[in-house]
Design a protein around this motif. Structure first.
Motif, PDB file in Angstrom:
ATOM      1  N   TYR A   7      51.279  16.553   6.697  1.00  0.00           N
ATOM      2  CA  TYR A   7      50.121  16.199   7.510  1.00  0.00           C
ATOM      3  C   TYR A   7      49.849  14.705   7.476  1.00  0.00           C
ATOM      4  CZ  TYR A   7      49.011  21.141   6.588  1.00  0.00           C
ATOM      5  OH  TYR A   7      49.067  22.483   6.411  1.00  0.00           O
ATOM      6  N   SER A 207      39.178  16.060   6.339  1.00  0.00           N
ATOM      7  CA  SER A 207      38.065  15.519   7.117  1.00  0.00           C
ATOM      8  C   SER A 207      38.473  14.211   7.785  1.00  0.00           C
ATOM      9  CB  SER A 207      36.857  15.258   6.208  1.00  0.00           C
ATOM     10  OG  SER A 207      35.903  14.447   6.877  1.00  0.00           O
ATOM     11  N   PRO A 208      38.131  14.034   9.073  1.00  0.00           N
ATOM     12  CA  PRO A 208      38.461  12.765   9.741  1.00  0.00           C
ATOM     13  C   PRO A 208      37.701  11.579   9.187  1.00  0.00           C
ATOM     14  CG  PRO A 208      37.091  14.150  11.149  1.00  0.00           C
ATOM     15  CD  PRO A 208      37.490  14.991   9.983  1.00  0.00           C
ATOM     16  N   HIS A 215      44.677  10.575  13.688  1.00  0.00           N
ATOM     17  CA  HIS A 215      44.790  11.744  14.546  1.00  0.00           C
ATOM     18  C   HIS A 215      45.615  11.397  15.772  1.00  0.00           C
ATOM     19  CE1 HIS A 215      41.189   9.776  16.354  1.00  0.00           C
ATOM     20  NE2 HIS A 215      41.647  10.288  17.488  1.00  0.00           N
ATOM     21  N   TYR A 283      37.726  17.802  19.021  1.00  0.00           N
ATOM     22  CA  TYR A 283      38.715  17.738  17.945  1.00  0.00           C
ATOM     23  C   TYR A 283      39.277  19.136  17.704  1.00  0.00           C
ATOM     24  CZ  TYR A 283      38.461  12.965  16.094  1.00  0.00           C
ATOM     25  OH  TYR A 283      38.589  11.614  15.904  1.00  0.00           O
ATOM     26  N   THR A 285      42.604  21.297  15.235  1.00  0.00           N
ATOM     27  CA  THR A 285      43.699  21.225  14.278  1.00  0.00           C
ATOM     28  C   THR A 285      44.972  21.764  14.919  1.00  0.00           C
ATOM     29  OG1 THR A 285      42.999  23.357  13.353  1.00  0.00           O
ATOM     30  CG2 THR A 285      42.316  21.365  12.179  1.00  0.00           C
ATOM     31  N   GLU A 290      47.214  19.477  11.082  1.00  0.00           N
ATOM     32  CA  GLU A 290      46.984  18.065  11.380  1.00  0.00           C
ATOM     33  C   GLU A 290      45.799  17.903  12.333  1.00  0.00           C
ATOM     34  OE1 GLU A 290      50.128  19.353  14.438  1.00  0.00           O
ATOM     35  OE2 GLU A 290      49.420  19.920  12.439  1.00  0.00           O
ATOM     36  N   GLN A 291      45.217  16.725  12.309  1.00  0.00           N
ATOM     37  CA  GLN A 291      44.061  16.455  13.172  1.00  0.00           C
ATOM     38  C   GLN A 291      44.518  16.023  14.558  1.00  0.00           C
ATOM     39  OE1 GLN A 291      40.406  16.472  12.026  1.00  0.00           O
ATOM     40  NE2 GLN A 291      40.645  16.958  14.184  1.00  0.00           N
ATOM     41  N   GLU A 293      43.157  15.524  18.828  1.00  0.00           N
ATOM     42  CA  GLU A 293      42.019  15.360  19.732  1.00  0.00           C
ATOM     43  C   GLU A 293      42.533  15.568  21.151  1.00  0.00           C
ATOM     44  OE1 GLU A 293      38.590  12.071  21.020  1.00  0.00           O
ATOM     45  OE2 GLU A 293      40.316  11.456  19.805  1.00  0.00           O
TER      46      GLU A 293
END
Length: 320
Positions: A7, A207-208, A215, A283, A285, A290-291, A293
């Motif tokens: 990640y 957490s972002p 991201h 947003y 996952t 992984e983050q 958008e």
């Protein structure tokens, strides 16, 4: 943050001065030197003629320097200063933008399926079984120094042993309309390429708000119904067993059941005032946790971005 942790993201900016890179590499390399996987020098090139190994070496050096705060020796700095005085173009003028974003994954096949079959990217190339001293140093020098400074075994920090070959690195490149995404998997040597078992365990805290978090943002086409797109994305991913693919909601929910039960119009946040007027986002996952958008840029904010891009193009042209 260890490079091998699934990640973790890296931004690879590939330098395009191929001729110079090759001459410098040839001058440094001893006769018969290997780049880490037997005879790798002539294997694998990035579209546009840039050799994959040169790109990895350059990107790895940049990443190591950024993580550890290393500075070049004074003599080398003096050489760079002299070249700048002699008319060398600025750092920015010697780049041609971002070449790819890199994402370290736990399960290569699952991630590849998500980014190609679900999100619609197309494979550029794949390569793998990278090992050996040169590739290890290219990617992991900064982390090795940090481990020694802490007095711990690098493996306990998620740093693979590519040098000795106990671990290997595999990569796949995926092309989207305006960017390439690289998937990387670090695995034990006895694990098959593309398998579900990574060398290091995934990060638990995603957490972002954490510094160094990154991201990947996908741009939804102007005419697409954003809220329905998110619903379809989750449904298609769920059909493939990718239960990690979950988008946020703009209403407050206390658990997964409430998130799923939220109305369709809670799938995106449309901004209608201020400088971001016309921006719509959410947003989400991805398959590996992984983050991600997803955004649309319409109306006033679209004009802002279009104008900025046009101004940038004019500036680049005028500086050539």
């Amino acid at each position: 943050m260890p490079v091998a942790v699934p990640y973790a993201s890296e931004v690879g900016v590939c330098i395009v001065r191929r001729g110079k890179l090759q001459r410098e590499a040839a001058a440094r390399a001893p006769p018969g030197a290997s780049s880490g996987r037997g005879t790798m020098e002539n294997h694998g090139q990035i579209p546009g003629g840039l050799d994959r190994r040169d790109a990895l070496k350059t990107a790895g050096t940049v990443l190591a320097a950024s993580v550890t705060g290393m500075t070049a020796p004074a003599a080398a700095q003096g050489q760079r200063a002299a070249s700048a005085k002699s008319g060398e173009r600025s750092i920015g003028q010697r780049l041609q933008g971002v070449q790819h974003f890199g994402l370290t994954v736990q399960d290569m096949e699952r991630a590849f399926t998500f980014y190609t079959e679900v999100l619609g990217g197309t494979e550029v190339m794949r390569d793998g079984d990278f090992q050996g001293e040169r590739i290890h140093n290219t990617l992991l020098t900064g982390q090795e120094i940090e481990a020694r400074a802490r007095g711990v075994n690098p493996r306990t920090m998620g740093i693979p042993d590519l040098r000795g070959g106990a671990q290997r690195l595999d990569v796949r490149f995926i092309q989207f309309d305006n960017v390439v995404i690289e998937l990387l998997q670090y695995r034990d040597a006895n694990q098959p390429m593309g398998g579900p078992r990574a060398f290091a365990e995934p990060l638990d805290h995603m957490s972002p708000a954490f510094p160094r978090m990154m991201h990947i943002c996908f741009h939804i086409r102007d005419e697409v119904d954003f809220n329905q797109f998110i619903a379809d994305l989750e449904a298609e991913s769920g059909r493939r067993g990718m239960t990690n693919v979950r988008a946020n909601r703009i209403v407050t929910v206390a658990n997964e059941a409430e998130r799923r039960a939220a109305p369709l119009d809670a799938n995106s946040n449309g901004i209608t005032e201020g400088k971001s007027d016309g921006w719509r986002l959410i947003y989400c996952t991805g398959s590996e946790g992984e983050q991600l958008e997803f955004v649309q840029a319409l109306g006033p904010v679209k004009q802002v971005f279009d104008s900025a891009l046009e101004a940038r193009r004019k500036m680049v042209l005028s500086s050539r």
